[in-house]
Design a protein around this motif. Structure first.
Motif, mmCIF file in Angstrom:
data_model
loop_
_atom_site.group_PDB
_atom_site.id
_atom_site.type_symbol
_atom_site.label_atom_id
_atom_site.label_comp_id
_atom_site.label_asym_id
_atom_site.label_seq_id
_atom_site.Cartn_x
_atom_site.Cartn_y
_atom_site.Cartn_z
ATOM 1 N N THR A 77 5.658 3.243 13.725
ATOM 2 C CA THR A 77 7.068 3.106 13.334
ATOM 3 C C THR A 77 7.926 4.281 13.776
ATOM 4 O O THR A 77 9.138 4.136 13.945
ATOM 5 C CB THR A 77 7.189 2.979 11.802
ATOM 6 O OG1 THR A 77 6.670 4.177 11.201
ATOM 7 C CG2 THR A 77 6.415 1.775 11.292
ATOM 8 N N GLY A 78 7.335 5.463 13.912
ATOM 9 C CA GLY A 78 8.106 6.654 14.226
ATOM 10 C C GLY A 78 8.904 7.187 13.056
ATOM 11 O O GLY A 78 9.767 8.067 13.221
ATOM 12 N N LEU A 79 8.647 6.696 11.851
ATOM 13 C CA LEU A 79 9.371 7.140 10.664
ATOM 14 C C LEU A 79 9.018 8.584 10.310
ATOM 15 O O LEU A 79 7.900 9.037 10.569
ATOM 16 C CB LEU A 79 9.042 6.229 9.480
ATOM 17 C CG LEU A 79 9.497 4.769 9.599
ATOM 18 C CD1 LEU A 79 8.853 3.935 8.498
ATOM 19 C CD2 LEU A 79 11.009 4.679 9.522
ATOM 20 N N SER A 80 9.961 9.276 9.698
ATOM 21 C CA SER A 80 9.692 10.657 9.276
ATOM 22 C C SER A 80 8.655 10.722 8.167
ATOM 23 O O SER A 80 8.053 11.777 7.938
ATOM 24 C CB SER A 80 10.995 11.317 8.803
ATOM 25 O OG SER A 80 11.526 10.607 7.678
ATOM 26 N N HIS A 85 -2.576 9.458 7.090
ATOM 27 C CA HIS A 85 -3.992 9.110 7.148
ATOM 28 C C HIS A 85 -4.275 8.412 8.479
ATOM 29 O O HIS A 85 -3.714 7.344 8.745
ATOM 30 C CB HIS A 85 -4.372 8.203 5.976
ATOM 31 C CG HIS A 85 -4.335 8.898 4.657
ATOM 32 N ND1 HIS A 85 -4.572 8.250 3.469
ATOM 33 C CD2 HIS A 85 -4.101 10.196 4.329
ATOM 34 C CE1 HIS A 85 -4.484 9.113 2.467
ATOM 35 N NE2 HIS A 85 -4.195 10.291 2.970
ATOM 36 N N GLU A 86 -5.108 9.011 9.280
ATOM 37 C CA GLU A 86 -5.379 8.512 10.617
ATOM 38 C C GLU A 86 -5.875 7.066 10.596
ATOM 39 O O GLU A 86 -6.782 6.720 9.830
ATOM 40 C CB GLU A 86 -6.420 9.395 11.309
ATOM 41 C CG GLU A 86 -6.673 9.023 12.749
ATOM 42 C CD GLU A 86 -7.673 9.941 13.429
ATOM 43 O OE1 GLU A 86 -8.008 9.679 14.595
ATOM 44 O OE2 GLU A 86 -8.118 10.909 12.781
ATOM 45 N N ALA A 87 -5.257 6.235 11.434
ATOM 46 C CA ALA A 87 -5.659 4.834 11.619
ATOM 47 C C ALA A 87 -5.579 4.016 10.333
ATOM 48 O O ALA A 87 -6.299 3.041 10.159
ATOM 49 C CB ALA A 87 -7.058 4.742 12.215
ATOM 50 N N LYS A 88 -4.676 4.395 9.437
ATOM 51 C CA LYS A 88 -4.432 3.623 8.217
ATOM 52 C C LYS A 88 -2.926 3.527 8.011
ATOM 53 O O LYS A 88 -2.184 4.464 8.279
ATOM 54 C CB LYS A 88 -5.103 4.257 7.002
ATOM 55 C CG LYS A 88 -6.615 4.336 7.087
ATOM 56 C CD LYS A 88 -7.205 4.939 5.822
ATOM 57 C CE LYS A 88 -8.720 5.066 5.926
ATOM 58 N NZ LYS A 88 -9.139 6.066 6.917
ATOM 59 N N MET A 89 -2.487 2.357 7.480
ATOM 60 C CA MET A 89 -1.046 2.129 7.309
ATOM 61 C C MET A 89 -0.788 1.094 6.219
ATOM 62 O O MET A 89 -1.580 0.166 6.040
ATOM 63 C CB MET A 89 -0.455 1.618 8.637
ATOM 64 C CG MET A 89 1.036 1.302 8.586
ATOM 65 S SD MET A 89 1.623 0.520 10.114
ATOM 66 C CE MET A 89 3.316 0.122 9.635
ATOM 67 N N HIS A 90 0.316 1.277 5.522
ATOM 68 C CA HIS A 90 0.791 0.232 4.608
ATOM 69 C C HIS A 90 1.570 -0.784 5.441
ATOM 70 O O HIS A 90 2.796 -0.866 5.394
ATOM 71 C CB HIS A 90 1.657 0.826 3.507
ATOM 72 C CG HIS A 90 0.870 1.276 2.319
ATOM 73 N ND1 HIS A 90 0.071 0.407 1.590
ATOM 74 C CD2 HIS A 90 0.744 2.488 1.742
ATOM 75 C CE1 HIS A 90 -0.508 1.077 0.607
ATOM 76 N NE2 HIS A 90 -0.133 2.331 0.684
ATOM 77 N N ALA A 91 0.816 -1.597 6.193
ATOM 78 C CA ALA A 91 1.419 -2.561 7.106
ATOM 79 C C ALA A 91 1.581 -3.938 6.479
ATOM 80 O O ALA A 91 1.940 -4.890 7.164
ATOM 81 C CB ALA A 91 0.569 -2.664 8.371
ATOM 82 N N LYS A 348 4.417 -1.706 13.608
ATOM 83 C CA LYS A 348 5.815 -1.264 13.544
ATOM 84 C C LYS A 348 6.575 -1.858 12.358
ATOM 85 O O LYS A 348 7.800 -1.757 12.305
ATOM 86 C CB LYS A 348 6.533 -1.622 14.851
ATOM 87 C CG LYS A 348 6.006 -0.846 16.058
ATOM 88 C CD LYS A 348 6.802 -1.159 17.311
ATOM 89 C CE LYS A 348 6.292 -0.346 18.500
ATOM 90 N NZ LYS A 348 7.061 -0.623 19.740
ATOM 91 N N LEU A 349 5.870 -2.456 11.413
ATOM 92 C CA LEU A 349 6.542 -3.019 10.235
ATOM 93 C C LEU A 349 7.336 -1.941 9.502
ATOM 94 O O LEU A 349 6.801 -0.898 9.135
ATOM 95 C CB LEU A 349 5.498 -3.630 9.279
ATOM 96 C CG LEU A 349 6.079 -4.223 7.997
ATOM 97 C CD1 LEU A 349 6.769 -5.550 8.281
ATOM 98 C CD2 LEU A 349 4.987 -4.410 6.948
ATOM 99 N N ASN A 350 8.619 -2.218 9.265
ATOM 100 C CA ASN A 350 9.485 -1.263 8.568
ATOM 101 C C ASN A 350 10.470 -2.040 7.706
ATOM 102 O O ASN A 350 11.612 -2.280 8.099
ATOM 103 C CB ASN A 350 10.225 -0.372 9.573
ATOM 104 C CG ASN A 350 11.100 0.656 8.879
ATOM 105 O OD1 ASN A 350 10.882 1.017 7.719
ATOM 106 N ND2 ASN A 350 12.107 1.144 9.584
ATOM 107 N N PRO A 351 10.063 -2.465 6.503
ATOM 108 C CA PRO A 351 10.926 -3.283 5.643
ATOM 109 C C PRO A 351 12.180 -2.528 5.193
ATOM 110 O O PRO A 351 12.186 -1.299 5.083
ATOM 111 C CB PRO A 351 10.014 -3.598 4.440
ATOM 112 C CG PRO A 351 8.625 -3.305 4.909
ATOM 113 C CD PRO A 351 8.756 -2.213 5.906
ATOM 114 N N ASN A 352 13.220 -3.284 4.912
ATOM 115 C CA ASN A 352 14.473 -2.708 4.421
ATOM 116 C C ASN A 352 14.309 -2.296 2.962
ATOM 117 O O ASN A 352 14.012 -3.118 2.098
ATOM 118 C CB ASN A 352 15.601 -3.743 4.563
ATOM 119 C CG ASN A 352 16.967 -3.156 4.277
ATOM 120 O OD1 ASN A 352 17.157 -2.455 3.292
ATOM 121 N ND2 ASN A 352 17.925 -3.452 5.137
ATOM 122 N N GLU A 353 14.539 -1.023 2.692
ATOM 123 C CA GLU A 353 14.284 -0.480 1.354
ATOM 124 C C GLU A 353 15.269 -0.984 0.301
ATOM 125 O O GLU A 353 15.018 -0.832 -0.897
ATOM 126 C CB GLU A 353 14.295 1.053 1.403
ATOM 127 C CG GLU A 353 13.111 1.611 2.177
ATOM 128 C CD GLU A 353 13.156 3.124 2.331
ATOM 129 O OE1 GLU A 353 12.091 3.746 2.360
ATOM 130 O OE2 GLU A 353 14.279 3.677 2.445
#
Length: 374
Positions: A77-80, A85-91, A348-353
């Motif tokens: 995502t490139g988010l700040s 955690h390497e190779a882990k994401m809240h996708a 690249k999932l980036n939901p609207n907060e």
């Protein structure tokens, strides 16, 4: 509401896989301990939590479930506040789910209603499954809700929209792992071997005939083989191969039939290619079936709210182990719109907060309606 967005960003940075959610559990506990404790009772279960918010004059218990695990995906995502955690994401949006649950819980700690509330912070939704074993715990048996609710973010819907339907909502799902073992050998001498790459290719093609020729065209089912591995190097005929995939059906009966056909086809591959085969179905999730009366009431409630866009959607082939809870407890799950171009399980999932505050408002209003005696 800014505090909930910060919570979401904090949680987004520490995704953990099923039954490994130690930092996540500690973060949630730290937040819970920062609130007044006079109406709270907290109990741990593995890496999950049961949190009871005591009502003022309880006649029933209302349950709210959130999942807490992440996925083995490298974030792009490139988010700040990207995953640390390497190779882990809240996708899959579980960071959103937890933040919403904490927002709803916080509201009722400070604004108690008549009935008791049980918040379930469930590990391992992505696998191997935490809902079914949580149902069997003494904590759940002691605090068994009379009704239970949950949500899941949906990238394709407008921010804060609610998409839901009565009855079948999500499919029955099962993992699928098939291991083949034949006889390897030199690439120049195929007649002396039993090639498992060839066997695997034939098997993939035959598996698709199940959907085309064994499932009622008016029903729906999916068999997807997402990964194939086999062999060692280019000039050795593969002695082993492994297929990994998933099965989705709209009824438990169809799931049983599809598996029966898989087993028959694999037996044929064993005979035809003179090999050994082993089938493992891994994690299996029961369908999410929304209680008709409660879902209908929820939809009617939302129709009275001019701030909510209500969408009556179709069932989906997605899977969710919340289905096990709905099998035992009346309730429902709904989609929450987050309006983002990338789908669930995408790097690249980036939901609207903005959807966090909308969901907290919807659920606090509805639970207040359900939990105050008239």
């Amino acid at each position: 509401m800014n505090s909930l967005i910060q919570i979401r960003r904090d949680l987004h940075q520490i995704p953990e896989l099923g039954f490994q959610e130690y930092k996540t559990q500690a973060y949630i506990l730290n937040y819970l301990h920062s609130m007044p404790q006079d109406r709270l009772t907290i109990k741990k279960w593995k890496t999950g939590l049961f949190v009871k918010v005591h009502g003022m004059n309880p006649k029933k218990t209302i349950g709210y479930r959130t999942d807490i695990d992440g996925l083995p995906i490298t974030e792009e995502t490139g988010l700040s506040f990207s995953s640390t955690h390497e190779a882990k994401m809240h996708a899959c949006g579980h960071d959103f789910h937890m933040s919403i649950a904490l927002g709803v819980l916080t509201h009722f700690v400070h604004n108690p209603i008549d009935d008791d509330l049980l918040f379930i912070f469930q590990p391992a939704e992505e696998g191997p499954g935490g809902a079914e074993p949580m149902l069997q715990t003494k904590e759940m048996q002691e605090w068994m809700p009379d009704m239970i609710f949950a949500l899941h973010i949906a990238p394709e819907y407008p921010v804060g929209a609610v998409a839901v339907k009565e009855g079948l909502f999500f499919a029955n799902t099962s993992e699928l792992f098939i291991d083949l073992k034949g006889k390897g050998g030199h690439a120049a001498m195929p007649h002396q071997t039993n090639d498992m790459v060839i066997a695997a290719c034939a098997l993939v093609s035959q598996l698709q005939t199940i959907i085309a020729r064994n499932v009622n065209p008016l029903d729906s089912a999916v068999i997807t083989i997402g990964k194939i591995t086999g062999g060692t190097v280019q000039n050795i005929i593969a002695e082993t191969a492994r297929l990994e995939g998933t099965i989705r059906t709209l009824t438990p009966e169809s799931m049983a039939k599809v598996k029966h056909r898989i087993e028959a086809i694999v037996a044929g591959i064993e005979t035809g290619f003179e090999c050994e085969a082993n089938i493992d179905y891994g994690s299996m999730y029961y369908q999410v079936y929304n209680h008709e009366e409660l879902t209908r009431e929820f939809m009617s409630f939302l129709k009275e709210d001019p701030e909510v866009k209500l969408i009556e959607c179709r069932e989906a082939m997605t899977g969710e182990d919340f289905g096990y809870m709905l099998k035992e407890i009346p309730g429902f799950m709904f989609w929450l719109g987050v309006n983002t171009p990338y789908g669930l399980h995408h790097a690249k999932l980036n939901p609207n907060e903005d959807a966090i505050g909308a969901a907290v408002r919807i659920m606090t209003n509805y639970i207040t309606f359900k939990g105050n005696h008239k």
